[in-house]
Design a protein around this motif. Sequence first.
Motif, PDB file in Angstrom:
ATOM      1  N   GLY A   1       0.810  -1.213   0.000  1.00 58.15           N
ATOM      2  CA  GLY A   1       0.000   0.000   0.000  1.00 58.15           C
ATOM      3  C   GLY A   1       0.838   1.255   0.000  1.00 58.15           C
ATOM      4  O   GLY A   1       0.572   2.208  -0.740  1.00 58.15           O
ATOM      5  N   VAL A   2       1.889   1.273   0.830  1.00 56.26           N
ATOM      6  CA  VAL A   2       2.788   2.431   0.863  1.00 56.26           C
ATOM      7  C   VAL A   2       3.522   2.573  -0.466  1.00 56.26           C
ATOM      8  O   VAL A   2       3.665   3.678  -1.008  1.00 56.26           O
ATOM      9  CB  VAL A   2       3.785   2.296   2.029  1.00 56.26           C
ATOM     10  CG1 VAL A   2       4.891   3.340   1.929  1.00 56.26           C
ATOM     11  CG2 VAL A   2       3.061   2.433   3.362  1.00 56.26           C
TER      12      VAL A   2
ATOM     13  N   ALA B   1      -7.062  20.136  -6.064  1.00 55.20           N
ATOM     14  CA  ALA B   1      -8.006  19.049  -6.357  1.00 55.20           C
ATOM     15  C   ALA B   1      -7.717  17.875  -5.443  1.00 55.20           C
ATOM     16  O   ALA B   1      -6.615  17.761  -4.885  1.00 55.20           O
ATOM     17  CB  ALA B   1      -7.859  18.602  -7.821  1.00 55.20           C
ATOM     18  N   PRO B   2      -8.682  16.962  -5.298  1.00 56.10           N
ATOM     19  CA  PRO B   2      -8.367  15.690  -4.630  1.00 56.10           C
ATOM     20  C   PRO B   2      -7.278  14.953  -5.396  1.00 56.10           C
ATOM     21  O   PRO B   2      -7.194  15.035  -6.623  1.00 56.10           O
ATOM     22  CB  PRO B   2      -9.695  14.928  -4.677  1.00 56.10           C
ATOM     23  CG  PRO B   2     -10.745  15.978  -4.850  1.00 56.10           C
ATOM     24  CD  PRO B   2     -10.105  17.051  -5.679  1.00 56.10           C
ATOM     25  N   HIS B   3      -6.437  14.242  -4.679  1.00 49.16           N
ATOM     26  CA  HIS B   3      -5.408  13.429  -5.317  1.00 49.16           C
ATOM     27  C   HIS B   3      -6.041  12.287  -6.108  1.00 49.16           C
ATOM     28  O   HIS B   3      -7.153  11.834  -5.813  1.00 49.16           O
ATOM     29  CB  HIS B   3      -4.467  12.848  -4.270  1.00 49.16           C
ATOM     30  CG  HIS B   3      -3.356  13.780  -3.887  1.00 49.16           C
ATOM     31  ND1 HIS B   3      -2.322  13.412  -3.058  1.00 49.16           N
ATOM     32  CD2 HIS B   3      -3.100  15.068  -4.231  1.00 49.16           C
ATOM     33  CE1 HIS B   3      -1.495  14.417  -2.897  1.00 49.16           C
ATOM     34  NE2 HIS B   3      -1.944  15.442  -3.594  1.00 49.16           N
ATOM     35  N   LEU B   4      -5.311  11.833  -7.106  1.00 43.81           N
ATOM     36  CA  LEU B   4      -5.765  10.676  -7.873  1.00 43.81           C
ATOM     37  C   LEU B   4      -5.978   9.492  -6.938  1.00 43.81           C
ATOM     38  O   LEU B   4      -5.205   9.244  -6.006  1.00 43.81           O
ATOM     39  CB  LEU B   4      -4.730  10.311  -8.936  1.00 43.81           C
ATOM     40  CG  LEU B   4      -4.479  11.346 -10.037  1.00 43.81           C
ATOM     41  CD1 LEU B   4      -3.394  10.851 -10.989  1.00 43.81           C
ATOM     42  CD2 LEU B   4      -5.756  11.671 -10.802  1.00 43.81           C
ATOM     43  N   GLY B   5      -7.054   8.762  -7.186  1.00 46.04           N
ATOM     44  CA  GLY B   5      -7.359   7.594  -6.385  1.00 46.04           C
ATOM     45  C   GLY B   5      -8.013   7.884  -5.055  1.00 46.04           C
ATOM     46  O   GLY B   5      -8.295   6.952  -4.298  1.00 46.04           O
TER      47      GLY B   5
ATOM     48  N   ARG C   1     -14.318   5.637  -0.918  1.00 45.09           N
ATOM     49  CA  ARG C   1     -13.823   4.363  -1.438  1.00 45.09           C
ATOM     50  C   ARG C   1     -12.408   4.142  -0.909  1.00 45.09           C
ATOM     51  O   ARG C   1     -11.702   5.108  -0.592  1.00 45.09           O
ATOM     52  CB  ARG C   1     -13.844   4.339  -2.974  1.00 45.09           C
ATOM     53  CG  ARG C   1     -15.219   4.595  -3.578  1.00 45.09           C
ATOM     54  CD  ARG C   1     -15.265   4.262  -5.053  1.00 45.09           C
ATOM     55  NE  ARG C   1     -15.273   2.819  -5.282  1.00 45.09           N
ATOM     56  CZ  ARG C   1     -15.213   2.254  -6.498  1.00 45.09           C
ATOM     57  NH1 ARG C   1     -15.138   3.022  -7.577  1.00 45.09           N
ATOM     58  NH2 ARG C   1     -15.229   0.938  -6.633  1.00 45.09           N
ATOM     59  N   PRO C   2     -11.966   2.908  -0.794  1.00 42.20           N
ATOM     60  CA  PRO C   2     -10.692   2.634  -0.109  1.00 42.20           C
ATOM     61  C   PRO C   2      -9.475   3.131  -0.872  1.00 42.20           C
ATOM     62  O   PRO C   2      -9.485   3.269  -2.096  1.00 42.20           O
ATOM     63  CB  PRO C   2     -10.686   1.108   0.019  1.00 42.20           C
ATOM     64  CG  PRO C   2     -11.613   0.619  -1.039  1.00 42.20           C
ATOM     65  CD  PRO C   2     -12.664   1.675  -1.195  1.00 42.20           C
ATOM     66  N   MET C   3      -8.418   3.401  -0.111  1.00 39.19           N
ATOM     67  CA  MET C   3      -7.089   3.712  -0.629  1.00 39.19           C
ATOM     68  C   MET C   3      -6.141   2.598  -0.179  1.00 39.19           C
ATOM     69  O   MET C   3      -6.268   2.086   0.930  1.00 39.19           O
ATOM     70  CB  MET C   3      -6.598   5.054  -0.078  1.00 39.19           C
ATOM     71  CG  MET C   3      -7.436   6.244  -0.459  1.00 39.19           C
ATOM     72  SD  MET C   3      -7.028   7.718   0.552  1.00 39.19           S
ATOM     73  CE  MET C   3      -5.270   7.909   0.227  1.00 39.19           C
TER      74      MET C   3
END
Length: 657
Positions: free
Chosen positions: A286-287, A441-445, A469-471
């Motif tokens: 994830g990182v 803006a919100p970051h991608l994803g 939604r999850p990251m």
Amino acid sequence: MTRPYPDPFTTPDPQAVAGSRIMDFARHAGQDGTDYAALHHWSVTDLEGFWGAVWDYFGIDADTPYACVLAEETMPGARWFPGATLNYAQHALRHVPDDGVAVIALDETGSGYQVTGKQLRSQVASVAATLRDLGVGPGDRVAGYLPNTPHAIVAFLAAASLGAVWSVCGQDYAPRAAADRFAQLEPTVLIAADGYLFNGTVHDRREAALELAKSLPTLKATLLVDHVGLPWPEGSCPSLVIPWEDASTRTEELTCVPVPFDHPLWVVFSSGTTGLPKGIVHGHGGVLLEHLKTLGLHSDLGPGDRLLWYTTTHWMMWNLVASTLLTGATTCTYDGSPAPHAKPDVLWELAARHRVTVFGTSPQYLLGMAKFGIDPSVHDLSSVRVVGCTGSALPASAYPWVRDHVGDHVLLASISGGTDVVSGFAGSAPNTPVWAGELSAPHLGVALSAYDAEGLPVTDQVGELVVTRPMPSMPLCFWNDPDGTRYRDAYFSTYPGVWRHGDWITVTGHGSVIVHGRSDSTLNRNGVRLGSADIHDVVERLPEIAEALVIGAEEPDGGYWMPLFVVPVAGVTVDDVLREKIKEAIRTGASPRHVPDEIIEVPGIPHTRTGKKLEVPVKRLLQGAPVEQVVNPAAVDAPDLIEHFARLGAERRERSA
């Protein structure tokens, strides 16, 4: 509230966009990179397509392949890339050539040294072998009590290469405060430095390091780092002692242990201001993906670039400093004050000398530079493409200053995120416009929204920052939270299945994000809500004010007291004339309904050790809560200020009795 700069402050340079990595990524993914809003919409409506494209674009080298991108989308509990095995350290060390510069070690004197790719790999292999000989393996914990130097990066990568779990804090933490974190982890090895440099003074931390070691009964060994040249006393450490020089100079081959995608990489801790710090666990995969996206796409970092971001090791920005290596760029460590008395512009000088391309700092630093008349443009900053800024909301007034004193070629990227996801929720990119005082803006994803009290998304209204939604970098868990109760309560108790972060934001009609401060410190006067950051922004623009803190405190009789605490710059007294000037600034620049009841001069504003104002603890102190129930003094930058605010609250209650 009227924004001082309603039009875009800067718009993307078409030539820069065409050559950016985010544009190249969009082409790779079959998307239109010139339209960030469309690219973002795809990234949050097709999570599998987006994160699969990130995996492919950055060439993730998995030892075993993944079965699917997202097997379970439920929050909490999303399962990313099941079946994949990999190792973060392998990816951090794979791109820097042997003779290329991997890390530049800097300090406030202006001196420094370089670590090549070959030297970094050699040191990591040596320390990993030392740890392995001590019995460290997958899942064991290694703790660092270290300043921001290459030693910390080497130690982290060595632990990660073995599948061990890393945790670090800076040496300005007292031994007790460090033990509050590390003792929870029951570490096998502690790596500690002899001291650090700050504002012209060498701080001797040998006794503190040895006291910390004595408070960690699970230690098998302590590695002692000779950073500032102070000799370690013999026979005073309760565990086996190994000099860093011996641990890091062995001739060894580096082997990175493949681990599952969600194998723990590190534990980062909450500030611990109101109780025992929470250990937040993140995973290798994830990182890896989140930091490649953030640094590679949003900050446009790659081979040949250099990042210098002022941070301490216990702030999540240190984790991003280390992750710069994932992109093939050079990272700079820095030991010292961001603005030492002897050379307050030393960071800009170093950025010029070392041809830094991404320079990172905090709003407080930029505002301080402007207020005290420091002009970075006396240095050649033509290499700097991005000035990143995080830690709190960046006021609109800072944007013209950066343009005029750093350069009009610079992308000023205000970022908001958190230790919780060890990344950003919103910020900028090479293909986004920039509005002064707003995050582009919100970051991608990141499926970011502002929710109203009914849990409905709102635009151009203040609401709770949520992620729907999850990251991949959402925590695996909290440490010592076996059934996940504390984790669910922290983020998912307000809106089930939706991450609530605890910030007030506005998502504007043009897609930007305005951060108003923590939602649990919102100013709610007569039902009209305003974020504390909006008041701080206006007041801290005044040349007479160094820092401000506004509190809205509900009182037992049903009243509402809203004081403003101000720290004047040197030589200024807060008199009635200045108070009226402050009130007028708030009345016209923020809200006429939120002019404070009192303006009180204080010697300073207390912060967490990562620089965030202690709004909620101060509010509770003013309401009469005992200090010991409100804040852990060891987690505060100036504990004496906590007592000062407690006295102010007690004195007011006495007057009202």
